[in-house]
Design an enzyme around this catalytic site. Structure first.
Site, PDB file in Angstrom:
ATOM      1  N   TYR A  48      -6.041  19.437 -13.768  1.00 40.23           N
ATOM      2  CA  TYR A  48      -4.913  20.213 -14.276  1.00 40.23           C
ATOM      3  C   TYR A  48      -3.878  19.256 -14.837  1.00 40.23           C
ATOM      4  O   TYR A  48      -3.532  18.260 -14.197  1.00 40.23           O
ATOM      5  CB  TYR A  48      -4.275  21.023 -13.133  1.00 40.23           C
ATOM      6  CG  TYR A  48      -2.936  21.644 -13.480  1.00 40.23           C
ATOM      7  CD1 TYR A  48      -2.843  22.983 -13.824  1.00 40.23           C
ATOM      8  CD2 TYR A  48      -1.769  20.877 -13.458  1.00 40.23           C
ATOM      9  CE1 TYR A  48      -1.614  23.552 -14.159  1.00 40.23           C
ATOM     10  CE2 TYR A  48      -0.539  21.437 -13.784  1.00 40.23           C
ATOM     11  CZ  TYR A  48      -0.469  22.768 -14.132  1.00 40.23           C
ATOM     12  OH  TYR A  48       0.740  23.329 -14.459  1.00 40.23           O
ATOM     13  N   GLU A  84       0.291  24.363 -20.182  1.00 41.21           N
ATOM     14  CA  GLU A  84      -0.655  23.887 -19.169  1.00 41.21           C
ATOM     15  C   GLU A  84      -2.050  23.801 -19.741  1.00 41.21           C
ATOM     16  O   GLU A  84      -2.425  24.612 -20.599  1.00 41.21           O
ATOM     17  CB  GLU A  84      -0.794  24.902 -18.024  1.00 41.21           C
ATOM     18  CG  GLU A  84       0.391  25.162 -17.208  1.00 41.21           C
ATOM     19  CD  GLU A  84       0.062  26.148 -16.074  1.00 41.21           C
ATOM     20  OE1 GLU A  84       0.583  25.945 -14.995  1.00 41.21           O
ATOM     21  OE2 GLU A  84      -0.712  27.118 -16.277  1.00 41.21           O
TER      22      GLU A  84
END
Lengths: 292, 380
Positions: free
Chosen positions: B101, B189
């Site tokens: 991530y 993101e």
């Protein structure tokens, strides 16, 4: 540690964006309140007067002719950051930014530059700051305030007026009231303001008016629990009925993930010894019980 | 403005962030054609502006173009997490060796962008934060300094990347930060950032653009636009067209206030007295009579609203303007409903006089008014 500066009877201010509808209207109300508005600035409108206040093209010109300490900004969002930088270059302090809708990226940059210079930015998207009976650098309705013992720190405008009205009516009155602003990024947070009120001899207790979104109230609770603020404190948090992911009017008022709920804020404040009011009118009653 | 995955990915491409080959489809036939072009197994992904899509059945896999067509047929028109699916993204299925991530988000506390990284990709970052907060590495980015390459290398090294992959991930993070700044992101993101034999790829993409900055991103609105309305209810869309700040809730009491904080406090107080608010509606500052009229009329047409509670604290807003707006709405209304008005502040006397003449009583206290409106509908 950051030094915060607010206003008092001595504060002399310039109004940036004085010739706009809001700037004009509130210049009149601030003057009526007794605030020392010594000059106005609107690029291209130098030489005019508004409510008897001389208007200049630049802040620098206003400074050549007048003693100025502080600024209040009514400039529309796309041009507001430049107005703030102009005030920062002139080392005006505090700078009250009434403007709503300034992009976050600009807010982050202007706040970082102000912090580096030790200058206080109140707002953006704030009703401003008032030292009751002395100086109103903002747009709040004067009639709800009465000079007294309670400091008010708030993320919301009309809710501040609602609660201040009760505090006035119950006979306690307010010392200084500051609106932090409704945006996710503001120059001041609760902790900065609490530090100032801790040192203010005229303030015997404070009210924190919070709302959903972010964790400024939780951080304030930690600060109080660690002994950073020792006077009695009462809080009210708006947004218990809010749905996660839905923005409730203010850009800052949104619950993301599990953070920022009214519940978590109220619990944190209660654990820090702050009296948390269920209804806005309960704030004044809780204060009365604490201060007698 | 929250972009859909395919929209965010097209911005990622502009910034040189690797994304899987693929395109968006709004019919099963288009999905089939795209799968034929890709000529490999594909993922068919519902394009909706809410998280947790995978778990809710919003992502299907297909080995052949026929299967892709069938998967698209199943998703299109269905509802995933309460949102109707109007488009699917058909893209090459990745051979996953691992999921990371990377994110860049505005952090209110530090008043700056924060870069976030974790080796626990593929699940919502809030879940990781709740379960294993120590696995999330954060770096506050000084707004006046920006993110430097050595910062980016430090961050991705903390999540266990070494060698070529560390350099690749640091490069992606730098691009993501540049994108965040230039596109005025509130949040962007890559989750997951897929580890594949060919390198790192953004398997999913998220980009929320600051609404206040849209004036300098007109191109974005032209390119995408419509998706912003996807997460909204029918009435919320209508309110947006009318220029009202409105959020739909489940109750029976229609609420109008001025100022976000006061309006939220009004909802809370109604609930405290046992009532259920039907909505949040903030008139904002200085509402003229016609905006008040539009707001009142709008709530009157909501069949689930049984009574209205109008709570005004006049500062910039003038009570006489509010009163005129309420009266105009009543004159225009086909069906009137019980209305409780609480109004104090600027031009209060004039506003009250107008309402009294029209037979609408006005209260002083917000609590009293909340109690009244709840009792009007029988306090359910």
């Amino acid at each position: 540690m950051r030094m915060v500066r607010f206003v008092d009877a001595e504060t002399r201010a310039v109004v940036q964006g004085i010739t706009g509808r809001q700037g004009r209207f509130h210049t009149r109300l601030m003057l009526e309140y007794g605030t020392k508005i010594v000059a106005g600035v609107t690029p291209g409108k130098g030489g005019e007067t508004v409510e008897g206040v001389p208007v200049y093209d630049t802040v620098a010109e206003a400074l050549d002719r007048h003693q100025v300490d502080a600024s209040i900004i009514f400039v529309p969002a796309p041009y507001a950051p430049d107005a703030v930088y102009e005030a920062l270059d002139a080392e005006l302090n505090p700078i009250v930014v009434i403007t709503e809708g300034i992009p976050l990226r600009d807010e982050m940059e202007m706040v970082a530059r102000a912090m580096r210079r030790g200058i206080t930015i109140v707002g953006p998207n704030t009703p401003g700051v008032i030292k009751v009976g002395e100086c109103k650098l903002g747009i709040m309705p004067a009639r709800v305030f009465t000079r007294g013992r309670v400091g008010v720190i708030s993320r919301s405008g009309t809710l501040t007026y609602e609660i201040a009205d009760h505090i006035s009516r119950i006979g306690l009155g307010e010392s200084t009231c500051v609106g932090l602003g409704g945006d996710p990024i503001t120059g001041l947070d609760f902790i900065d303001a609490l530090r100032w009120f801790e040192e203010d001899p005229e303030t015997e207790a404070v009210v924190l008016i919070g709302e959903i979104g972010g964790d400024a109230e939780e951080r304030a609770a930690d600060f109080i629990a660690e002994g950073g603020f020792t006077k009695p404190a009462v809080a009210y948090i708006a947004g218990r009925t809010a749905k996660p992911g839905k923005r409730m009017g203010h850009a800052g008022a949104i619950i993301q993930g599990s953070r920022g709920t009214a519940q978590s804020k109220m619990e944190a404040l209660e654990a820090a010894g702050v009296s948390v009011a269920e209804r806005p009118s309960d704030v004044a009653r809780l204060l009365k019980a604490l201060l007698g | 403005m929250r972009l859909l995955e395919w929209e965010a990915k097209s911005v990622f491409r502009d910034y040189g962030i690797p994304v899987p080959e693929g395109r968006v489809a709004s019919t099963p036939g288009e999905a089939r054609i795209i799968a034929e072009e890709i000529d490999r197994p594909v993922a068919v992904k519902a394009q909706i502006p809410v998280g947790g899509r995978g778990k809710a059945g919003g992502i299907l896999f297909a080995e052949t173009p026929e299967e892709a067509e069938e998967a698209a047929g199943r998703l299109l028109g269905s509802r995933v997490r309460g949102v109707e699916v109007k488009e699917v993204l058909v893209e090459r299925r990745l051979a996953l060796e691992g999921e990371l991530y990377l994110g860049v988000a505005v952090d209110r506390g530090s008043r700056a962008y924060t870069a976030l990284a974790t080796s626990e990709g593929g699940v919502e970052i809030e879940e990781v934060a709740a379960r294993t907060p120590e696995r999330i590495i954060r770096l506050t980015i000084d707004p006046l300094e920006g993110l430097r390459p050595h910062h980016a290398r430090w961050l991705v090294k903390q999540i266990g990347l070494v060698g070529r992959r560390m350099l690749e991930a640091a490069d992606i993070l730098l691009r993501l930060y540049r994108l965040a700044v230039e596109m005025d992101a509130e949040l962007t993101e890559i989750n997951p950032l897929a580890l594949t034999p060919e390198g790192l790829t953004a398997a999913d993409a998220r980009l929320n653009v600051d609404d206040n900055a849209l004036f300098r991103h007109r191109d974005l609105l032209e390119r995408f636009g419509g998706s912003e309305l996807l997460g909204l209810t029918q009435r919320e869309r209508e309110a947006r067209r009318l220029g009202l700040t409105y959020v739909e809730l489940d109750g029976e009491i229609g609420v109008i206030g001025n100022g976000a904080g006061l309006t939220m406090a009004t909802l809370d107080t109604v609930q405290l007295y046992g009532g259920r608010p039907a909505n949040f509606l903030d008139l904002g500052g200085g509402a003229p009579a016609d905006r008040v009229e539009a707001a009142v009329s709008f709530l009157l047409t909501d069949p689930k609203v049984e009574a209205l509670f109008i709570n005004i604290l006049g500062g910039i807003t003038r009570c006489d303007d509010v009163a005129r707006g309420i009266i105009a709405a009543r004159e225009r209304a086909g069906a009137w409903k019980p209305v409780v008005v609480r109004m104090i502040g600027t031009r209060e006397e004039e506003g009250r006089r107008l309402l009294e003449e029209a037979g609408i009583h006005c209260l002083d206290s917000m609590e009293e008014a909340a109690e009244r409106v709840v009792s009007l509908i029988g306090g359910r």
